[in-house]
Design a protein around this motif. Sequence first.
Motif, PDB file in Angstrom:
ATOM      1  N   MET A   1       0.809  -1.215   0.000  1.00  0.00           N
ATOM      2  CA  MET A   1       0.000   0.000   0.000  1.00  0.00           C
ATOM      3  C   MET A   1       0.849   1.276   0.000  1.00  0.00           C
ATOM      4  SD  MET A   1      -2.905  -1.331  -0.227  1.00  0.00           S
ATOM      5  CE  MET A   1      -3.882   0.162  -0.120  1.00  0.00           C
ATOM      6  N   LEU A   2       2.155   1.131   0.113  1.00  0.00           N
ATOM      7  CA  LEU A   2       3.016   2.312   0.144  1.00  0.00           C
ATOM      8  C   LEU A   2       3.271   2.879  -1.245  1.00  0.00           C
ATOM      9  CD1 LEU A   2       5.723   1.275   2.787  1.00  0.00           C
ATOM     10  CD2 LEU A   2       3.618   2.590   3.135  1.00  0.00           C
ATOM     11  N   ASP A   3       3.215   2.042  -2.276  1.00  0.00           N
ATOM     12  CA  ASP A   3       3.590   2.438  -3.632  1.00  0.00           C
ATOM     13  C   ASP A   3       2.333   2.787  -4.422  1.00  0.00           C
ATOM     14  OD1 ASP A   3       5.017   2.908  -5.918  1.00  0.00           O
ATOM     15  OD2 ASP A   3       5.341   0.802  -6.412  1.00  0.00           O
ATOM     16  N   MET A   4       1.997   4.096  -4.491  1.00  0.00           N
ATOM     17  CA  MET A   4       0.695   4.508  -5.017  1.00  0.00           C
ATOM     18  C   MET A   4       0.765   5.357  -6.275  1.00  0.00           C
ATOM     19  SD  MET A   4      -1.993   3.489  -3.197  1.00  0.00           S
ATOM     20  CE  MET A   4      -1.257   1.861  -3.201  1.00  0.00           C
ATOM     21  N   VAL A   5       1.942   5.705  -6.773  1.00  0.00           N
ATOM     22  CA  VAL A   5       2.025   6.620  -7.913  1.00  0.00           C
ATOM     23  C   VAL A   5       1.501   5.973  -9.193  1.00  0.00           C
ATOM     24  CG1 VAL A   5       3.605   7.907  -9.395  1.00  0.00           C
ATOM     25  CG2 VAL A   5       3.912   7.969  -6.918  1.00  0.00           C
TER      26      VAL A   5
ATOM     27  N   TRP B   1      12.036   5.459 -10.233  1.00  0.00           N
ATOM     28  CA  TRP B   1      12.412   6.504  -9.294  1.00  0.00           C
ATOM     29  C   TRP B   1      11.299   6.816  -8.308  1.00  0.00           C
ATOM     30  CZ3 TRP B   1      16.133  10.904 -11.049  1.00  0.00           C
ATOM     31  CH2 TRP B   1      17.244  10.349 -11.652  1.00  0.00           C
ATOM     32  N   GLU B   2      10.046   6.861  -8.776  1.00  0.00           N
ATOM     33  CA  GLU B   2       8.965   7.258  -7.873  1.00  0.00           C
ATOM     34  C   GLU B   2       8.805   6.263  -6.734  1.00  0.00           C
ATOM     35  OE1 GLU B   2       6.880   4.313 -10.476  1.00  0.00           O
ATOM     36  OE2 GLU B   2       8.452   5.820 -10.740  1.00  0.00           O
ATOM     37  N   THR B   3       8.960   4.964  -7.028  1.00  0.00           N
ATOM     38  CA  THR B   3       8.842   3.936  -5.992  1.00  0.00           C
ATOM     39  C   THR B   3       9.984   4.039  -4.995  1.00  0.00           C
ATOM     40  OG1 THR B   3       7.674   2.407  -7.465  1.00  0.00           O
ATOM     41  CG2 THR B   3       8.788   1.445  -5.556  1.00  0.00           C
ATOM     42  N   ASN B   4      11.200   4.174  -5.500  1.00  0.00           N
ATOM     43  CA  ASN B   4      12.368   4.269  -4.623  1.00  0.00           C
ATOM     44  C   ASN B   4      12.331   5.526  -3.770  1.00  0.00           C
ATOM     45  OD1 ASN B   4      14.873   2.176  -5.378  1.00  0.00           O
ATOM     46  ND2 ASN B   4      13.324   2.357  -6.967  1.00  0.00           N
ATOM     47  N   LEU B   5      11.973   6.657  -4.371  1.00  0.00           N
ATOM     48  CA  LEU B   5      11.891   7.900  -3.608  1.00  0.00           C
ATOM     49  C   LEU B   5      10.851   7.790  -2.494  1.00  0.00           C
ATOM     50  CD1 LEU B   5      12.100  10.457  -6.558  1.00  0.00           C
ATOM     51  CD2 LEU B   5      13.819  10.147  -4.765  1.00  0.00           C
ATOM     52  N   GLN B   6       9.676   7.245  -2.817  1.00  0.00           N
ATOM     53  CA  GLN B   6       8.607   7.135  -1.831  1.00  0.00           C
ATOM     54  C   GLN B   6       9.019   6.229  -0.664  1.00  0.00           C
ATOM     55  OE1 GLN B   6       4.866   8.310  -1.642  1.00  0.00           O
ATOM     56  NE2 GLN B   6       5.931   7.943   0.284  1.00  0.00           N
ATOM     57  N   LEU B   7       9.521   5.039  -0.970  1.00  0.00           N
ATOM     58  CA  LEU B   7       9.816   4.081   0.086  1.00  0.00           C
ATOM     59  C   LEU B   7      11.033   4.480   0.918  1.00  0.00           C
ATOM     60  CD1 LEU B   7       7.670   2.504  -1.459  1.00  0.00           C
ATOM     61  CD2 LEU B   7       8.970   0.415  -1.024  1.00  0.00           C
ATOM     62  N   ILE B   8      12.023   5.109   0.295  1.00  0.00           N
ATOM     63  CA  ILE B   8      13.170   5.577   1.071  1.00  0.00           C
ATOM     64  C   ILE B   8      12.739   6.679   2.029  1.00  0.00           C
ATOM     65  CG2 ILE B   8      15.393   6.774   0.937  1.00  0.00           C
ATOM     66  CD1 ILE B   8      15.848   5.280  -1.744  1.00  0.00           C
ATOM     67  N   ILE B   9      11.910   7.601   1.552  1.00  0.00           N
ATOM     68  CA  ILE B   9      11.383   8.651   2.430  1.00  0.00           C
ATOM     69  C   ILE B   9      10.592   8.023   3.574  1.00  0.00           C
ATOM     70  CG2 ILE B   9       9.680  10.517   2.566  1.00  0.00           C
ATOM     71  CD1 ILE B   9      12.278  11.475   1.385  1.00  0.00           C
ATOM     72  N   ASP B  10       9.761   7.003   3.271  1.00  0.00           N
ATOM     73  CA  ASP B  10       8.996   6.319   4.321  1.00  0.00           C
ATOM     74  C   ASP B  10       9.918   5.745   5.390  1.00  0.00           C
ATOM     75  OD1 ASP B  10       6.448   6.789   3.279  1.00  0.00           O
ATOM     76  OD2 ASP B  10       6.524   5.033   1.992  1.00  0.00           O
ATOM     77  N   VAL B  11      11.004   5.113   4.950  1.00  0.00           N
ATOM     78  CA  VAL B  11      11.940   4.503   5.904  1.00  0.00           C
ATOM     79  C   VAL B  11      12.618   5.577   6.758  1.00  0.00           C
ATOM     80  CG1 VAL B  11      14.139   3.266   6.056  1.00  0.00           C
ATOM     81  CG2 VAL B  11      12.339   2.410   4.551  1.00  0.00           C
TER      82      VAL B  11
END
Length: 437
Positions: A156-160, A191-201
């Motif tokens: 559910m974290l990857d929504m773009v 990039w959008e997935t990596n940016l989102q999940l790294i920010i989440d972490v």
Amino acid sequence: MRALWPALRRIWCRGARGCGTAAEQAQGGTPSAEPNFGLLFDIDGVLVRGKTPIPAARKAFQKLVNSQGHFLVPVVFVTNAGNCLRQSKADQLSHILGVPISQDQVMMSHSPLRMFRRYHDKCVLVSGQGPLLDIAKYLGFSKPVTIDALRETFPMLDMVDHNRRPKILPSPAVELPKIDAVILFGEPIRWETNLQLIIDVLLTSGRPGDAHQQFSYPHIPLLACNMDLMWMAEAQSPRFGHGTFMVCLENIYKKITGKDLKYEALMGKPSELTYHYAEYLVRALAAERQWKKPIQTLYAIGDNLMTDIYGANLYNRYLEEKNSRKGTQARIQAAAGTRASTVSQDVESSNGWEGELSSSTATSCRSVLVCTGIYNPHTEVPCDTRECITETVFHGHRDFRFDPGLVEPDHIVQDVDAAVELIFQLENFAQKNNRTS
């Protein structure tokens, strides 16, 4: 800010004269049979453009080996690439150059991570592409987790991307351990997935399934390899590199939190750490060949002013300052005896990662710029630089201070073959006498 054009104008003027023959830039003397210098080669823009070899590369490397295929001087390939294992890169180079290259001659941007042992037994999130788990484990990390694995655990974290959103609410996945650090190996694919999940972490102190914490600062350790804003492939203009991804991550983090993203370590050119480790590899190669002369001069051949040239010149400044300190310490020891020796050891032991490597023998690191990659000697430079630009356009990383002197190469040549020819003449190296050694 200091203007960039005056520095580039000096380089351009030297390039207009200096993209000439090696003989014009070298001096004569008594030839040497055993090397006391080492060569650090960039790859992209120097030896290849994407997957296409640069014609001068094979010619250059025929001059660097004897009839048995043994190198006449210690050679290390220092690349900011980080998407493969050293052996894979060595195999690629062997095919491209037509000479046998070993993995001991290859330094990837992530190679210094071997020294960060305090993270090797921790759970680390790794971002990039290629065989990331194999690379991480090869470097000593026992608990690496990829972005894909994190996404599978928390879909559910990857929504773009609407097409990748879960159609139904997923069942609770197997819980991952808390993430203790993030390692950026290189530019990822999504990039959008990596940016989102790294920010989440980063905003959850390593627990991305939780809600963002407003006061989780400073964030968990972040280590980055390869700061190249751009790199040269087959296209006529440079392409985005990992440094561009880092610019996105840094600005997103600051926009959300109002605070600066902090790095535990920055690796890859132009980091001093990278050149220190590269010198260590050069000394190891020289020792393997049982060459007795200490390596005193390093020559770094590259095509990028903001990474190859900046990094070599920065390391040269470090060596000059270190040797100056050694001279001062030697004078203190002569005057004060054993007490000064103890002080010297305390200073050396406080240098952190440097203490893990044997002391450098090099006294200088010379930068050699080739005209086959990012650097274009034909770029127009205005006659009156004061009228066209007042601020520096610095493509280096945010955390590196711009100094115009650090982007001025010691030598400018047309290609890598001319670079090797120049260095042999500068060092009065007896190439012919070594062909059968």
